[in-house]
Design an enzyme around this catalytic site. Structure first.
Site, PDB file in Angstrom:
ATOM      1  N   TYR A  37      78.785  84.846  18.809  1.00  0.00           N
ATOM      2  CA  TYR A  37      77.883  85.802  19.457  1.00  0.00           C
ATOM      3  C   TYR A  37      77.164  86.611  18.387  1.00  0.00           C
ATOM      4  O   TYR A  37      76.626  86.049  17.440  1.00  0.00           O
ATOM      5  CB  TYR A  37      78.656  86.666  20.457  1.00  0.00           C
ATOM      6  N   LYS A  92      82.119  67.403  42.815  1.00  0.00           N
ATOM      7  CA  LYS A  92      81.181  66.535  42.107  1.00  0.00           C
ATOM      8  C   LYS A  92      81.269  66.791  40.600  1.00  0.00           C
ATOM      9  O   LYS A  92      81.248  65.862  39.787  1.00  0.00           O
ATOM     10  CB  LYS A  92      79.764  66.817  42.602  1.00  0.00           C
ATOM     11  N   GLU A 134      72.148  67.078  45.656  1.00  0.00           N
ATOM     12  CA  GLU A 134      73.276  66.653  46.488  1.00  0.00           C
ATOM     13  C   GLU A 134      73.204  67.298  47.867  1.00  0.00           C
ATOM     14  O   GLU A 134      72.912  68.497  47.991  1.00  0.00           O
ATOM     15  CB  GLU A 134      74.589  67.056  45.807  1.00  0.00           C
ATOM     16  N   ASP A 160      72.666  61.087  46.991  1.00  0.00           N
ATOM     17  CA  ASP A 160      72.821  60.627  48.373  1.00  0.00           C
ATOM     18  C   ASP A 160      71.855  59.482  48.673  1.00  0.00           C
ATOM     19  O   ASP A 160      72.161  58.593  49.463  1.00  0.00           O
ATOM     20  CB  ASP A 160      72.570  61.776  49.352  1.00  0.00           C
ATOM     21  N   ALA A 193      68.516  54.869  59.316  1.00  0.00           N
ATOM     22  CA  ALA A 193      67.212  54.968  58.652  1.00  0.00           C
ATOM     23  C   ALA A 193      67.063  56.332  57.996  1.00  0.00           C
ATOM     24  O   ALA A 193      65.950  56.872  57.905  1.00  0.00           O
ATOM     25  CB  ALA A 193      66.089  54.715  59.653  1.00  0.00           C
ATOM     26  N   ALA A 195      68.072  59.002  54.580  1.00  0.00           N
ATOM     27  CA  ALA A 195      67.720  58.986  53.158  1.00  0.00           C
ATOM     28  C   ALA A 195      68.418  57.850  52.429  1.00  0.00           C
ATOM     29  O   ALA A 195      67.807  57.115  51.640  1.00  0.00           O
ATOM     30  CB  ALA A 195      68.077  60.332  52.523  1.00  0.00           C
ATOM     31  N   ASN A 284      81.077  56.627  57.108  1.00  0.00           N
ATOM     32  CA  ASN A 284      82.350  57.292  56.806  1.00  0.00           C
ATOM     33  C   ASN A 284      82.611  58.405  57.805  1.00  0.00           C
ATOM     34  O   ASN A 284      81.687  59.104  58.202  1.00  0.00           O
ATOM     35  CB  ASN A 284      82.302  57.882  55.380  1.00  0.00           C
TER      36      ASN A 284
END
Length: 747
Positions: A37, A92, A134, A160, A193, A195, A284
């Site tokens: 620092y 994630k 996400e 996704d 249909a 994404a 899922n």
């Protein structure tokens, strides 16, 4: 306790959540803090102000990804808001770190408007080397990703959309190979249909599928040009079809891709598909049709994938995003383009065709994992994914012109291995040496499945020329069952022609109580035969021990080959690797109660071994006392051994003892309390006073200290021989064979 309760307890356990920040530089002294620092930090700030690219040189930006969500489409939970999405985004980040050593800040934006999200993410570009979008709902996710890719100079990737596309694309490549189908001629039906479905359809077209052969169905049925209730994104896949619903669309189709809801596909619909159908039911937690239900629907080959881990062929995004970002970050790519995504899918497809490591098989309950209808994509826990996908993505970035750094693929793989642990880095040194001049390595239990698989890898990687000792027919049958296409050299004791070896064994042991007849019987034992082959020069090195107790496996090579001319004692050494340190532990397998002469010899031989790994040895002879603080027979032996070694003109490395283990490895103790020691740095060769201490210590360091153990490596033999531990895995055999080759090169 159910899964929900377990998960709540897991996340609540102190400290709450799943991630923390740790430092990568020392912060122990005032000077450390002044560098970290104020005032020292001013210097890198000034450099970056002059040249923004220096942020990659002086900060963690180059290994930092932002996982960004607004919580509008979280898993199967829907629009639950930014705050409620945080556990998913933390998770994630865990996957990024666990699988590719990428650091993550999760960023939850309380913004529903696409323009607001775009503005916020753009403002964070100085912080991150890449952005992983996400759980953002469609159609906003399309707009957000497209705009950010155009307006930012770092990779932006909406997992996704593209994750499922890439992983299922890899599965599709292999499914076509197995089913004998041409991807350009496939009739493909989509259920869903959103994404992910739209991105997957686009990616299949990128892989060679025909857009005109794709029928996409949403909740209202097939998407056709005459429908006026579809947005611009769905209209991209509007095709004329006579089908009125999903059931009719599936009739005669080669491929079904489900990214919708569970239970909407019947066995009758599966039976209506073309021969050897490919079914990716990825809803899922419940797929569009169950795995067993689909497989039982017809008698021909059904190649089935789902999103579930309890069935074969799991389409899991963790096979993609960590490694895609790893490759993109390491060449400082400005984007993740179509070429990079195809490279990832092709690398995954190719990896699935290779032999699977034992550790991966064990992680999945010892179920058979072999390329075929039930194994078309690798498993997420396969460590090889990093070394296959990241380099492929990085090279594709370079070739497509979006990389700001070039790479040498071989050097890059070595750097990736170092990220997963010092052990891989150290073994890479030996593997490279072995490949420079492969030697003939006799495998004494050559008809064991693991030995055959190891022989295949040694051949494929050009590490060694394996000679399998065992039943020729059994070896051939096992190799065929495993799908290993190679023609190894085999020495089958049952085929005779062993007279020269029996005669040599008799010559060596006739004054040790062995008769000619006994020599003829013993030579049919693979361990004796392999030992004599090495002794006579028909093989350069030998491995054995996989199916025998260590003393029993060691006996034949000791009797036949013996120790080197200037060596009286062999010893067993383990190389233990930690995150930033490597130590060689001796003796852990051979000498039960060594005297000072044995300890001195073991130290010298272990130091030689360390140098074969490009490690300059610093040896400590260990005890429970420091430099004479206790006087008895036990402390005298390591003390005298150290004195003998220091007086030996041939010993050109620092050595000291007796000393306690912490004294040997803690620099402050050496430099502050024992500044007179011959060691001015912590020891990396640790010689234990007896077999019990060495064996106990290495196992504790391995199990509780998190060390990776490589070995045992046998030192002091006249020719290279290594004795495996019962239950060793294929990678252990390959590692020790590599060490044996390097030993043979030195000889």
């Amino acid at each position: 306790m159910g899964l929900d309760e377990d998960s709540l307890e897991y996340h609540e356990r102190d400290p709450p959540g799943k991630v923390e920040i740790s430092t990568t530089k020392p912060t122990n002294t005032q000077r450390d803090l002044s560098l970290a620092y104020s005032p020292g930090v001013a210097a890198p700030c000034e450099k970056i102000a002059e040249n923004a690219d220096d942020a990659y040189r002086y900060t963690a930006k180059g290994n930092m990804v932002g996982v960004v969500s607004n919580g509008t489409a979280v898993l199967g939970l829907g629009d639950i808001g930014a705050q409620a999405s945080k556990p998913v985004m933390e998770g994630k980040g865990v996957l990024f770190k666990r699988f590719a050593d990428i650091d993550v800040f999760d960023v939850e934006l309380d913004q529903d408007d696409a323009e607001d999200v775009i503005t916020s993410v753009k403002a964070m570009e100085p912080t991150f080397g890449g952005i992983n979008l996400e759980d953002i709902k469609a159609p906003e996710c399309f707009v957000i990703e497209e705009r950010l890719r155009e307006e930012m100079d770092i990779p932006v990737f909406h997992d996704d959309q593209h994750g499922t596309a890439i992983i299922s694309g890899a599965a599709l490549i292999n499914a076509c190979d197995i089913a004998g189908k041409d991807i350009s001629e496939l009739d493909i039906v989509f259920s869903g249909a959103g994404a992910s479905a739209l991105a997957t359809a686009r990616f299949y077209v990128s892989l060679g599928a025909s857009k005109e052969n794709i029928v996409m169905c949403d909740s209202s049925g097939p998407i056709t040009p005459d429908r006026d209730d579809i947005n611009e994104y769905k209209r991209e896949f509007a095709n004329d079809t006579a089908a009125d619903d999903l059931s009719e669309a599936m009739a005669g189709a080669d491929v079904f891709v489900g990214l919708s809801v569970g239970g909407i596909v019947s066995q009758e619909m599966v039976r209506s598909m073309a021969a050897d159908p490919i079914i990716f039911a990825m809803a899922n937690p419940d797929p569009e049709i169950g795995y067993e239900e689909a497989k039982q629907a017809r008698d021909d080959t059904v190649i089935m994938a789902t999103g579930r881990s309890d069935y074969p062929n799991q389409v899991n995004n963790v096979l993609g995003f960590p490694f895609i970002f790893r490759g993109a970050l390491d060449v400082r790519a400005t984007e993740i383009n179509e070429e990079m995504k195809r490279a990832a899918a092709e690398a995954l497809a190719e990896l699935a065709r290779q032999d699977v490591p034992d550790a991966v098989v064990k992680a999945y309950g010892d179920q058979p994992l072999q390329y075929g209808p039930d194994y078309v994509i690798p498993k997420p826990l396969d460590p090889r994914v990093l070394f296959e996908v990241a380099p492929a993505v990085a090279q594709a970035a370079v070739d497509s012109g979006c990389a700001r750094k070039d790479i040498d693929v071989d050097e890059y793989v070595e750097r990736l291995e170092a990220r997963l642990g010092k052990g891989r880095e150290m073994m890479r040194v030996v593997l490279n040496k072995a490949k420079s001049e492969p030697k003939r390595v006799a495998l004494g239990e050559g008809d064991d499945e693991k030995m055959i698989r190891a022989a295949y890898q040694l051949t494929e990687q050009a590490i060694a020329e394996p000679v399998l000792i065992g039943d020729r027919d059994e070896i051939r049958r096992t190799a065929d069952e495993l799908g290993l296409e190679f023609d190894p050299e085999v020495v089958d004791p049952e085929e005779g022609n062993l007279d020269p070896y029996a005669e040599r064994l008799y010559e060596l042991r006739q004054r040790k109580g062995i008769t000619r007849r006994e020599a003829e019987e013993l030579i049919e034992d693979g361990n004796y035969l392999g030992s004599v082959m090495v002794e006579m020069g028909d093989a350069d090195a030998m491995l054995t021990g996989l199916m025998h107790h260590y003393p029993a496996a060691l006996k034949p090579p000791l009797q036949v080959i013996g120790t080197a001319d200037d060596v009286d004692y062999a010893a067993g050494v383990y190389m233990l690797t930690f995150k930033n340190r490597v130590v060689f532990v001796a003796d852990a397998t051979v000498n039960q109660s060594p005297d000072e002469d044995v300890l001195a010899e073991v130290t010298k031989q272990t130091a030689k071994l360390a140098r074969r790994f490009n490690v300059e040895p610093r040896a400590a002879l260990l005890s429970y006392s420091d430099f004479g603080s206790v006087q008895n027979e036990g402390t005298r032996k390591p003390r005298d051994a150290a004195r003998t070694l220091r007086a030996d003109d041939e010993v050109d490395f620092p050595v000291d003892g007796e000393m306690q283990a912490d004294t040997a490895v803690v620099e402050e103790m050496l430099t502050d309390d024992y500044s007179f020691s011959e060691l001015d740095e912590p020891a990396n060769v640790l010689v234990f006073p007896n077999l019990e201490a060495g064996n106990i210590a290495y196992k504790l360091l391995q199990r509780l200290g998190g060390a990776e153990a490589i070995g045992p490596m046998l030192v002091g033999m006249d020719k290279p021989v290594h004795v495996l531990q019962r239950g060793d895995e294929v990678k252990d055999i390959v590692n020790l064979a590599s060490v044996a080759v390097v030993d043979a090169q030195a000889d």
